[in-house]
Design a protein around this motif. Structure first.
Motif, PDB file in Angstrom:
ATOM      1  N   THR A   9       0.838  -1.194   0.000  1.00 54.69           N
ATOM      2  CA  THR A   9       0.000   0.000   0.000  1.00 54.69           C
ATOM      3  C   THR A   9       0.874   1.246   0.000  1.00 54.69           C
ATOM      4  OG1 THR A   9      -1.702  -1.183   1.244  1.00 54.69           O
ATOM      5  CG2 THR A   9      -1.847   1.211   1.240  1.00 54.69           C
ATOM      6  N   THR A  11       0.511   5.731  -0.227  1.00 56.34           N
ATOM      7  CA  THR A  11      -0.363   6.895  -0.131  1.00 56.34           C
ATOM      8  C   THR A  11       0.328   8.053  -0.812  1.00 56.34           C
ATOM      9  OG1 THR A  11      -1.249   6.076   1.958  1.00 56.34           O
ATOM     10  CG2 THR A  11      -1.624   8.399   1.458  1.00 56.34           C
ATOM     11  N   ASP A  13      -0.083  12.255  -2.418  1.00 57.29           N
ATOM     12  CA  ASP A  13      -0.761  13.532  -2.296  1.00 57.29           C
ATOM     13  C   ASP A  13      -1.253  13.981  -3.675  1.00 57.29           C
ATOM     14  OD1 ASP A  13      -1.770  15.684  -0.991  1.00 57.29           O
ATOM     15  OD2 ASP A  13       0.136  16.712  -0.687  1.00 57.29           O
ATOM     16  N   SER A  96      -8.392   4.633  -3.351  1.00 55.55           N
ATOM     17  CA  SER A  96      -9.397   5.264  -2.491  1.00 55.55           C
ATOM     18  C   SER A  96      -8.855   6.555  -1.900  1.00 55.55           C
ATOM     19  CB  SER A  96      -9.811   4.313  -1.366  1.00 55.55           C
ATOM     20  OG  SER A  96      -8.690   3.953  -0.579  1.00 55.55           O
ATOM     21  N   GLN A  98      -8.210   9.030   1.096  1.00 50.67           N
ATOM     22  CA  GLN A  98      -7.957   8.874   2.529  1.00 50.67           C
ATOM     23  C   GLN A  98      -7.487  10.209   3.094  1.00 50.67           C
ATOM     24  OE1 GLN A  98      -8.241   5.908   4.258  1.00 50.67           O
ATOM     25  NE2 GLN A  98      -8.811   4.731   2.457  1.00 50.67           N
ATOM     26  N   ASN A  99      -8.375  10.913   3.801  1.00 51.08           N
ATOM     27  CA  ASN A  99      -8.007  12.176   4.464  1.00 51.08           C
ATOM     28  C   ASN A  99      -7.331  13.171   3.522  1.00 51.08           C
ATOM     29  OD1 ASN A  99      -8.903  11.051   6.936  1.00 51.08           O
ATOM     30  ND2 ASN A  99      -6.937  10.026   7.192  1.00 51.08           N
ATOM     31  N   LYS A 101      -5.838  12.577   0.798  1.00 54.12           N
ATOM     32  CA  LYS A 101      -4.781  11.947   0.009  1.00 54.12           C
ATOM     33  C   LYS A 101      -5.394  10.753  -0.722  1.00 54.12           C
ATOM     34  CE  LYS A 101      -1.024  13.234   3.159  1.00 54.12           C
ATOM     35  NZ  LYS A 101      -0.429  14.298   2.383  1.00 54.12           N
ATOM     36  N   THR A 102      -4.610  10.084  -1.530  1.00 54.62           N
ATOM     37  CA  THR A 102      -5.093   8.912  -2.263  1.00 54.62           C
ATOM     38  C   THR A 102      -4.256   7.705  -1.863  1.00 54.62           C
ATOM     39  OG1 THR A 102      -5.822  10.249  -4.125  1.00 54.62           O
ATOM     40  CG2 THR A 102      -5.440   7.917  -4.559  1.00 54.62           C
ATOM     41  N   GLN A 103      -4.953   6.636  -1.527  1.00 58.46           N
ATOM     42  CA  GLN A 103      -4.286   5.388  -1.167  1.00 58.46           C
ATOM     43  C   GLN A 103      -4.428   4.400  -2.319  1.00 58.46           C
ATOM     44  OE1 GLN A 103      -5.860   2.294   1.736  1.00 58.46           O
ATOM     45  NE2 GLN A 103      -4.216   3.228   2.940  1.00 58.46           N
ATOM     46  N   ARG A 105      -3.863   0.451  -3.000  1.00 55.56           N
ATOM     47  CA  ARG A 105      -3.597  -0.856  -2.398  1.00 55.56           C
ATOM     48  C   ARG A 105      -3.392  -1.841  -3.546  1.00 55.56           C
ATOM     49  NH1 ARG A 105      -5.018  -4.110   2.400  1.00 55.56           N
ATOM     50  NH2 ARG A 105      -5.630  -6.168   1.659  1.00 55.56           N
ATOM     51  N   TYR A 134       5.058   4.985  -7.504  1.00 57.34           N
ATOM     52  CA  TYR A 134       4.951   6.135  -6.598  1.00 57.34           C
ATOM     53  C   TYR A 134       5.533   7.388  -7.259  1.00 57.34           C
ATOM     54  CZ  TYR A 134       5.488   9.084  -2.482  1.00 57.34           C
ATOM     55  OH  TYR A 134       5.422  10.121  -1.592  1.00 57.34           O
ATOM     56  N   THR A 138       3.616  10.834  -8.304  1.00 58.36           N
ATOM     57  CA  THR A 138       3.953  12.065  -7.567  1.00 58.36           C
ATOM     58  C   THR A 138       4.798  13.056  -8.360  1.00 58.36           C
ATOM     59  OG1 THR A 138       5.848  10.989  -6.504  1.00 58.36           O
ATOM     60  CG2 THR A 138       3.746  10.951  -5.309  1.00 58.36           C
TER      61      THR A 138
END
Length: 149
Positions: A9, A11, A13, A96, A98-99, A101-103, A105, A134, A138
């Motif tokens: 997983t 995460t 931004d 998905s 998440q707060n 950000k994007t996770q 998996r 990643y 990013t």
């Protein structure tokens, strides 16, 4: 024993759409040697890494900005006796929010510790997901395997 499938997983931004688009840009993070479609439902593509590994993937589920699933149709490793270890397994990307950000998996369903290739494959997938994918998401530039000359 359950949950033995390889799961990684990360995460980022970035938006789920940016993550989804990067995942589908397989040449941008896995290998420049990928041939075939990598974005639409029922697309099929081949991956090749020198004489070590070849596989054929089919996109069997594509939910924009949420999920991508590849089915391994065919596979070859030069370093395993059992050439069927990946055949019929699934590579799943779940995206998905998440707060803010994007996770992402990543799960290779069917790649389990009992497999001869598990150590090599889990290390490779982890490197591609936490490193190259990643970076593609990013920074816009991944580190795929270069084209073979």
């Amino acid at each position: 024993m359950k949950d033995q499938d390889l799961t990684v997983t990360i995460t980022v931004d970035k938006s789920p759409k940016e993550a989804f688009d990067a995942i589908n840009n397989v040449r941008g993070w896995w290998s420049e040697e990928v041939k075939g479609g990598t974005e639409q439902l029922n697309d099929e593509f081949t991956y090749k890494a020198r004489d070590l590994h070849r596989c054929t993937m089919k996109l069997i589920e594509v939910i924009p900005n949420q999920k991508v699933v590849w089915l391994v149709l065919d596979n070859y490793f030069s370093f395993t006796e059992d050439q069927t270890e990946w055949k019929g397994t699934k590579v799943v990307f779940e995206i998905s929010g998440q707060n803010g950000k994007t996770q992402i998996r990543f799960t290779h369903q069917g790649l389990v510790p009992q497999h001869e290739c598990y150590e090599v494959c889990s290390n490779a997938w982890t490197g591609y997901i936490t490193g190259s994918l990643y970076k593609l998401i990013t920074t816009g530039k991944g580190e795929p395997n270069p084209k073979e000359s």
